[in-house]
Design a protein around this motif. Sequence first.
Motif, mmCIF file in Angstrom:
data_model
loop_
_atom_site.group_PDB
_atom_site.id
_atom_site.type_symbol
_atom_site.label_atom_id
_atom_site.label_comp_id
_atom_site.label_asym_id
_atom_site.label_seq_id
_atom_site.Cartn_x
_atom_site.Cartn_y
_atom_site.Cartn_z
ATOM 1 N N ASN A 255 -21.740 29.255 43.743
ATOM 2 C CA ASN A 255 -21.926 28.035 42.958
ATOM 3 C C ASN A 255 -21.702 28.217 41.472
ATOM 4 O O ASN A 255 -22.163 27.396 40.659
ATOM 5 C CB ASN A 255 -23.328 27.473 43.223
ATOM 6 N N TYR B 120 -28.572 20.139 44.539
ATOM 7 C CA TYR B 120 -27.154 20.331 44.863
ATOM 8 C C TYR B 120 -26.610 19.121 45.627
ATOM 9 O O TYR B 120 -25.504 18.647 45.352
ATOM 10 C CB TYR B 120 -26.963 21.589 45.709
ATOM 11 N N TYR C 69 -20.900 22.018 44.962
ATOM 12 C CA TYR C 69 -21.834 23.115 45.199
ATOM 13 C C TYR C 69 -21.944 23.405 46.692
ATOM 14 O O TYR C 69 -21.975 22.479 47.514
ATOM 15 C CB TYR C 69 -23.201 22.799 44.619
#
Length: 421
Positions: free
Chosen positions: A321, A383, A419
Amino acid sequence: MTGPQYNWTLTVFFFTYAAFEVPSNLLLKRLRPSIWLPTIMVAWGTVMTLMGIVTNYHGLLVARLFLGVTEAGLYPGVAYYITMWYCRHEAQWRQALFFSAASIAGAFSGLVAYGIAHMNGVAGLRGWSLSLTSQKGILTVLVACAAYFVLYDFPETASFLTTEERAFVVYRLKYQGQVADEHVHVAQADEFAWKYVRAAFLDWQIWVNVIVYWGIVCPLYGISLFLPTIIKELGYTSSTAQLLTVPIYITASILAVATAWTSDRAGKRSPFIFGYMCILAIGFVMCISSTKPGVIYAGVFIAACSIYPAFPGNVTWLSNNMAGSSKRAAGMAIQIGVGNLAGAMASNFYRAKDAPRYRLGHALELGFTGAGLVACAFLVVNYRRINAKRERQMAEGMHSGYTPEELSSLGDRALTYRYAL
């Protein structure tokens, strides 16, 4: 040494270990992995060899400080090195293969320690001294010298790949994590700039990931540093306690590799991390709640076998990420460096006066695991929220207001980046 002195020799290592991880990772690309990583190993093996001939507490304390300096760059360096070769859906299996080597080393250390315990007096040295100088010191230096000749640097310079293969590997690494758009092709920024290092220090996800890391690493260090002691206090001899660590580490290693393979195929990180941390908590509950040696050993077994699959998953999840190699290098070093301060804390969890049940130590490990579970859930929620927001913004065409170069410089903050969960 007294119990507190032993704990201090464990603790001081982590101060220098944590301090030098970020600088080491920033030097890795500039000095080349094939030079920097083996050099770290030579230095660390030399310190370990010298540590085998110390004669007092203060000498050991200083040696442990220098060991932290020399060993600091190895794990974050290797973890980052893997991301320079493999895409994010391939990385955890490779991370687990490397990390499980620590588990296998733990198993063999138990066997070797069992044998060395019967070698007191050989060459005029005590058994522990022989273990440090030969097994952990000289052997490390020999392996490091071989690594100078067999370690490749980067895909773009790898001599075992053809020109087309090198171009393909570089291309897939540059564009990973981006949503495809026929008009916008966003490559990850590979050049070094201090703004990417600064961005890593200011990135919220790294600091939340540090809490998840603590929830895994506090138990990892607590168990790895004190496992033989915990087992010995259950009523076993020192030699038997060393042997009983072997099945724990072997099982943990197998689970780490199998879980990583499954996680890569599924393209998911958080379900496996969260699941194993729940099992980890169960193991410590068993240790706290029972007085039976068999149940406590089973609890430690379950806890250890949960830590080793969760750890590479957590490191891989954060690396997945962060876009841009400089930010990833700094971010992984921050996570591992600050996260390894957990080792300084865990070194003092298991006190001699708490033997044989070590309830305080187990309870503290359980508390850190609980905090890690909360942080893991927080990451997943945010996320998902950010990914959904970017989907809406892409549908509205907001990304068309940026040039590919601007999106590249934004890295994982670009609207085109998603992500991994």
